[in-house]
Design a protein around this motif. Structure first.
Motif, PDB file in Angstrom:
ATOM      1  N   THR A 197     -11.357   0.715  -6.999  1.00 37.50           N
ATOM      2  CA  THR A 197     -11.663  -0.675  -7.307  1.00 37.50           C
ATOM      3  C   THR A 197     -11.007  -0.971  -8.637  1.00 37.50           C
ATOM      4  O   THR A 197     -10.312  -0.138  -9.188  1.00 37.50           O
TER       5      THR A 197
ATOM      6  N   ILE B 175     -10.558  -2.236  -0.905  1.00 41.16           N
ATOM      7  CA  ILE B 175      -9.422  -2.830  -1.618  1.00 41.16           C
ATOM      8  C   ILE B 175      -9.780  -4.250  -2.053  1.00 41.16           C
ATOM      9  O   ILE B 175     -10.323  -5.023  -1.273  1.00 41.16           O
TER      10      ILE B 175
ATOM     11  N   GLN C  98      -6.052  -5.972  -6.961  1.00 36.59           N
ATOM     12  CA  GLN C  98      -5.247  -4.748  -7.073  1.00 36.59           C
ATOM     13  C   GLN C  98      -3.833  -4.989  -6.568  1.00 36.59           C
ATOM     14  O   GLN C  98      -2.853  -4.508  -7.132  1.00 36.59           O
TER      15      GLN C  98
ATOM     16  N   GLU D 207      -1.272   2.380  -5.364  1.00 33.58           N
ATOM     17  CA  GLU D 207      -2.467   1.722  -5.867  1.00 33.58           C
ATOM     18  C   GLU D 207      -3.610   1.747  -4.854  1.00 33.58           C
ATOM     19  O   GLU D 207      -4.737   2.078  -5.190  1.00 33.58           O
ATOM     20  N   ILE D 208      -3.305   1.396  -3.587  1.00 34.99           N
ATOM     21  CA  ILE D 208      -4.401   1.220  -2.616  1.00 34.99           C
ATOM     22  C   ILE D 208      -4.506   2.388  -1.645  1.00 34.99           C
ATOM     23  O   ILE D 208      -5.410   2.411  -0.809  1.00 34.99           O
TER      24      ILE D 208
END
Lengths: 132, 438
Positions: free
Chosen positions: B97, B342, B346, B405-406
């Motif tokens: 997160t 997600i 982000q 990132e995710i």
């Protein structure tokens, strides 16, 4: 020579929008090519008044830029394109893209290369004619 | 343990509604006592003017303040601990997160109770100590791993911590160990079925599979039924969240008509996410949970942001613990894709790192062949190149950065500037076309 390079979304009607905008501004397309791609493409156009065309398209919210490309005049006979390309191949220059058209009995090759300076030097040295 | 009994904990599972209320009242008082060791809660209770003695029924929980995920972030890492760290034996931290992660602490008693909850669920769907349980869920910080591991062991099953991925090995384990039950995210099971087909494995003939526990990502009734048909296996919906322990909070019984949320462990409220007032049974609202047996980090009226509704408070299975519908969406903008949480921010943060891109983007979630996918359309700032290869490279770099990132690979599409819908006011960044929300 200035060429319009237009970002194309793979969606019906996008090409027509561009053509209509050019038509409204009374700009004539001399040659154009669009690459076949999955998600997006680049529409490349040689036209009358490229600077004006670019502004007109930008006003319409179209993602466009002007690109310098090489345009070489060829005799209207078989083997001409091969002759010219052989010169660049020997010099180790890669062609990024190329297309051609016929105008007033002359063949015109439009292309970009991996090395603009070297290409320009070769064109001069070999006495190739640039289309204007 | 009476293997013939449909209940692992008959003394709790078959309580009448009145008995549940009485137990919840007692346990809410205990939980408040425990919370008062945390300055955060002690102050909030004081402000609200409520003491444990004021609690006369579970409905009195409404006099207490809500707790949000932001509160967990603000008190990171140990600000909500109700016991000294020396009494804690486990820490779980939330998955991807923004900002501070969240930390959940457990005492040994918390872990025991958590295992009891999971064991109760697995027993409820017919699993017994002679079953073989393969946990094909991520381990590590993801509570679906250790949560099911300890619960399945508590029940007494031979438990295989297969973890996620490596489909060929998963299938080999299933065949060689005589696996009868599997826990996994639903999209992984459909993937596993594809691999079985490629390998010429018929799950009906070549395995002893009979029960699936599925959860951790939204899925539709249709998807569940498809999975059941593919494998010839019953699939039961599982609900969990690390803030409440992990998996085990709610689970479907063999009626497959909503998830029983265990009211000896939680007070369940469904509230209007705007007014925060309770909504009538049957109406969709935000799920709010108060833990009743958590020792290390009890949480009062925790806003889960999950949207659901009450289906009923009785059940032919003999359990009167409230039945909730499968989760219908979120009251915030969090997306859950293949078990990963997600937030659009982000995605935005990554896109903004590329000067070639404009600031307008659109995230679309779709279900294609039972797999959930994310497409990120983003406008290019201008025609910065005439080179098709450079545009492709940009697409690839953006994809890679987003994946870092995710942790999932999205489909990235560059679009011309001005082509994405410009919304007035709050920008619409996410379009969820997945079957589950249709």
């Amino acid at each position: 020579m200035k060429q319009l390079s237009i970002f194309l979304e793979n969606k019906s009607g996008t090409l027509l929008n561009i053509l209509n905008a050019l038509k409204a501004a009374d700009i004539q397309i001399i040659a154009s090519t669009v690459a076949d791609t999955q998600d997006f493409g680049i529409y490349r156009v040689i036209c009358s008044q490229p600077e004006k065309a670019c502004l007109v398209l930008k006003e319409q919210g179209i993602t466009v830029t002007l690109t310098d490309v090489f345009t070489i005049e060829l005799e209207d006979k078989p083997g001409e394109a091969a002759r010219v390309m052989a010169i660049f191949a020997e010099a180790g220059i890669n062609i990024s893209y190329m297309y051609s058209f016929l105008v007033s009995g002359k063949g015109i090759l439009v292309f970009r290369t991996s090395d603009t300076e070297k290409t320009a030097a070769i064109i001069k040295a070999k006495g190739l004619h640039e289309f204007a | 343990m009476d293997v013939k009994s449909p209940y692992l904990h008959p003394e709790y599972e078959t309580l009448s509604r009145e008995e549940i209320s009485k137990l919840q009242t007692e346990r809410l008082r205990e939980t408040m006592q425990q919370c008062m060791k945390v300055p955060f809660y002690a102050e909030k209770f004081k402000e609200a003017g409520v003491t444990p003695d004021d609690i006369k029924s579970p409905d009195d929980v409404r006099r207490l303040p809500f707790t949000t995920k932001q509160d967990l972030r603000d008190t990171y890492p140990f600000g909500l601990a109700a016991v000294p760290l020396s009494q804690c034996v486990r820490l779980h931290s939330s998955s991807g997160t923004t900002g501070n992660p969240t930390v959940i602490l457990h005492t040994q008693r918390d872990l025991d109770e958590w295992a009891n909850q999971v064991a109760r669920n697995l027993w409820m769907v017919g699993l017994r100590p002679d079953d073989v349980f393969q946990n094909s869920s991520g381990y590590g910080m993801f509570t679906g791993g250790l949560g099911f591991q300890y619960g399945a062991e508590r029940l007494g099953m031979l438990t295989v911590p297969a973890a996620a991925g490596n489909s060929l090995r998963q299938i080999k384990f299933m065949k060689d160990f005589g696996t009868t039950a599997v826990h996994a995210v639903p999209s992984y099971l459909t993937r596993l079925y594809e691999v079985m087909q490629e390998q010429g494995v018929d799950p009906r003939k070549d395995t002893k599979l009979r029960v699936f526990a599925i959860g951790a990502e939204p899925h539709s009734e249709e998807q569940r039924q498809r999975i059941e048909k593919m494998f010839g296996v019953k699939a039961y919906n599982s609900f969990g969240m690390s803030e409440m322990c992990g998996p085990g909070v709610g689970f479907e019984c063999q009626e497959q008509n909503g998830l029983h949320f265990w009211e000896d462990y939680y007070i369940v409220e469904i509230v209007d996410p705007e007014t925060l007032e309770p909504v009538p049974d049957g109406e969709i609202g935000e799920l709010v949970l108060t833990s009743l047996r958590r020792e290390a980090m009890p949480l009062i009226r925790y806003r889960t942001r999950d949207l659901t509704r009450v289906l009923g408070r009785t059940c032919p299975c003999g359990r009167n613990h409230v039945r909730l519908d499968r989760m219908k969406g979120r009251s915030d903008d969090m997306m859950v894709l293949r078990g990963v949480n997600i937030f659009p921010i982000q995605i935005e943060k990554i896109l903004m790192q590329f000067p070639e891109l404009a600031s307008n983007y659109l995230i679309t979630l779709t279900t294609d062949n039972d797999n959930d996918n994310m497409t990120v359309e983003v406008e290019i700032a201008d025609m910065f190149t005439d080179d098709y290869k450079r545009l492709q490279e940009l697409t690839k770099s953006v994809t890679r950065a987003l994946k870092d990132e995710i942790l999932l690979t999205p489909i990235v599409k560059l679009v011309p500037k001005g082509s994405l819908p410009v919304s007035e006011g709050k920008a619409v960044r996410v379009v969820d076309k997945r079957k589950v929300y249709q």
